[in-house]
Design an enzyme around this catalytic site. Sequence first.
Site, PDB file in Angstrom:
ATOM      1  N   LYS A  44      98.751  73.192  66.040  1.00 38.81           N
ATOM      2  CA  LYS A  44      99.273  73.681  64.757  1.00 38.81           C
ATOM      3  C   LYS A  44     100.190  74.896  64.881  1.00 38.81           C
ATOM      4  CE  LYS A  44      95.326  72.071  62.164  1.00 38.81           C
ATOM      5  NZ  LYS A  44      94.100  72.490  61.493  1.00 38.81           N
ATOM      6  N   THR A  62      89.350  86.699  70.051  1.00 39.28           N
ATOM      7  CA  THR A  62      90.475  87.530  70.479  1.00 39.28           C
ATOM      8  C   THR A  62      90.829  88.467  69.323  1.00 39.28           C
ATOM      9  OG1 THR A  62      91.234  85.627  71.747  1.00 39.28           O
ATOM     10  CG2 THR A  62      92.796  87.443  71.490  1.00 39.28           C
TER      11      THR A  62
HETATM   12  P1  ATR Z   1      93.366  75.434  64.932  1.00 40.59           P
HETATM   13  O1  ATR Z   1      94.776  75.016  64.805  1.00 40.59           O
HETATM   14  O2  ATR Z   1      92.401  74.337  64.681  1.00 40.59           O
HETATM   15  O3  ATR Z   1      93.036  76.650  64.138  1.00 40.59           O
HETATM   16  P2  ATR Z   1      93.684  77.131  67.231  1.00 40.59           P
HETATM   17  O4  ATR Z   1      94.877  77.728  66.609  1.00 40.59           O
HETATM   18  O5  ATR Z   1      93.720  76.773  68.689  1.00 40.59           O
HETATM   19  O6  ATR Z   1      93.212  75.794  66.501  1.00 40.59           O
HETATM   20  O7  ATR Z   1      92.466  78.137  66.951  1.00 40.59           O
HETATM   21  C1  ATR Z   1      91.189  77.938  67.488  1.00 40.59           C
HETATM   22  C2  ATR Z   1      90.260  79.032  66.981  1.00 40.59           C
HETATM   23  O8  ATR Z   1      88.947  78.813  67.540  1.00 40.59           O
HETATM   24  C3  ATR Z   1      90.645  80.438  67.412  1.00 40.59           C
HETATM   25  O9  ATR Z   1      90.209  81.349  66.448  1.00 40.59           O
HETATM   26  C4  ATR Z   1      89.860  80.592  68.729  1.00 40.59           C
HETATM   27  O10 ATR Z   1      89.611  81.905  69.113  1.00 40.59           O
HETATM   28  P3  ATR Z   1      90.700  82.699  70.058  1.00 40.59           P
HETATM   29  O11 ATR Z   1      91.774  83.130  69.106  1.00 40.59           O
HETATM   30  O12 ATR Z   1      89.942  83.823  70.616  1.00 40.59           O
HETATM   31  O13 ATR Z   1      91.165  81.713  71.053  1.00 40.59           O
HETATM   32  C5  ATR Z   1      88.566  79.928  68.341  1.00 40.59           C
HETATM   33  N1  ATR Z   1      87.846  79.482  69.540  1.00 40.59           N
HETATM   34  C6  ATR Z   1      88.102  78.384  70.274  1.00 40.59           C
HETATM   35  N2  ATR Z   1      87.246  78.307  71.316  1.00 40.59           N
HETATM   36  C7  ATR Z   1      86.428  79.392  71.227  1.00 40.59           C
HETATM   37  C8  ATR Z   1      85.312  79.874  71.993  1.00 40.59           C
HETATM   38  N3  ATR Z   1      84.861  79.226  73.072  1.00 40.59           N
HETATM   39  N4  ATR Z   1      84.712  81.016  71.569  1.00 40.59           N
HETATM   40  C9  ATR Z   1      85.144  81.676  70.483  1.00 40.59           C
HETATM   41  N5  ATR Z   1      86.190  81.267  69.721  1.00 40.59           N
HETATM   42  C10 ATR Z   1      86.825  80.142  70.083  1.00 40.59           C
END
Ligand code: ATR
Length: 265
Positions: free
Chosen positions: A73, A160
């Site tokens: 996205k 993050t």
């Molecule tokens: P989408 O388009 O579905 O929102 P994305 O932009 O890749 O997908 O966002 C994924 C979200 O899930 C982010 O907030 C990510 O946290 P980071 O910004 O720190 O990457 C979170 N997320 C994914 N895997 C994670 C994990 N193992 N632990 C904590 N947060 C996670």
Amino acid sequence: MTEITGRTSIWAILADPIHHVKTPQALNALMRERGVDGVLIPAHVSAEDLPGFIAGLKSMRNFKGFIVTVPHKTAIVDLCDEVSEQARAIGAVNAVRLEADGRLIGEMFDGAGFVAGLRQAGIEPHGRSVYLAGAGGAANAIAFALAEAGVSLLTIANRTRSKSEELKERLAQHFPAVPVEIGTPDPSGHEIVVNATSLGLREGDPLPLDVTRLSADQIVAEIIMQPETTSLLAAGKERGCRTHPGHPMLAGQVEQWADFLGMRP
Ligand code: ATR
């Protein structure tokens, strides 16, 4: 569509993983209802392959557009020729139309879909305090829609931290009257708790927040559609919370997607 012929228009949903998506069922059913000679197919595309895939798609003249979900996205924004001002501010799109001249036009419907889904279930976010886990594409869209709905407080908690802070800054530019804070994994003290991360999609994923801090007066909402009862929703139920699953967010935007993508007879 009763049969795919040489005249059938093609749409797609791009994702990785892809097995869980419900968009093909939803939009193909809607096209049948509308009498559209078209089909929407699942396209399993990795983040690495996205630019090459998009470049190739542009040369397919019966291809009309696509839905994008995890993990594309945010990355897709720079591959579009034009995105709405709102999508630009959010930094993500989830629907892209391919114009006859080969231009890609992107728009984001996740936030409006999520809020419409809440309202459909009788949950009004206006004036409520909301805890939002995540700061990715979907979370950004939901944060903007919740701010637009007039929540009394929005707390953003993301692995993050810098991404939470950037989102907070962008919200302050567009909705200066809405209080926004950076949170911890502890969701206590908020009326509505939302998981807008991708956690829960894969088996064995950690929980997106500290569920031991949930209390029965809170509403716990998901954006994950598959499984229908994520570990977060199960934990919320166990603690007596009202829960709101992921699928209403999709139901809340299918009509908008179809209009935007040009699914007309
Ligand atoms: P989408 O388009 O579905 O929102 P994305 O932009 O890749 O997908 O966002 C994924 C979200 O899930 C982010 O907030 C990510 O946290 P980071 O910004 O720190 O990457 C979170 N997320 C994914 N895997 C994670 C994990 N193992 N632990 C904590 N947060 C996670």
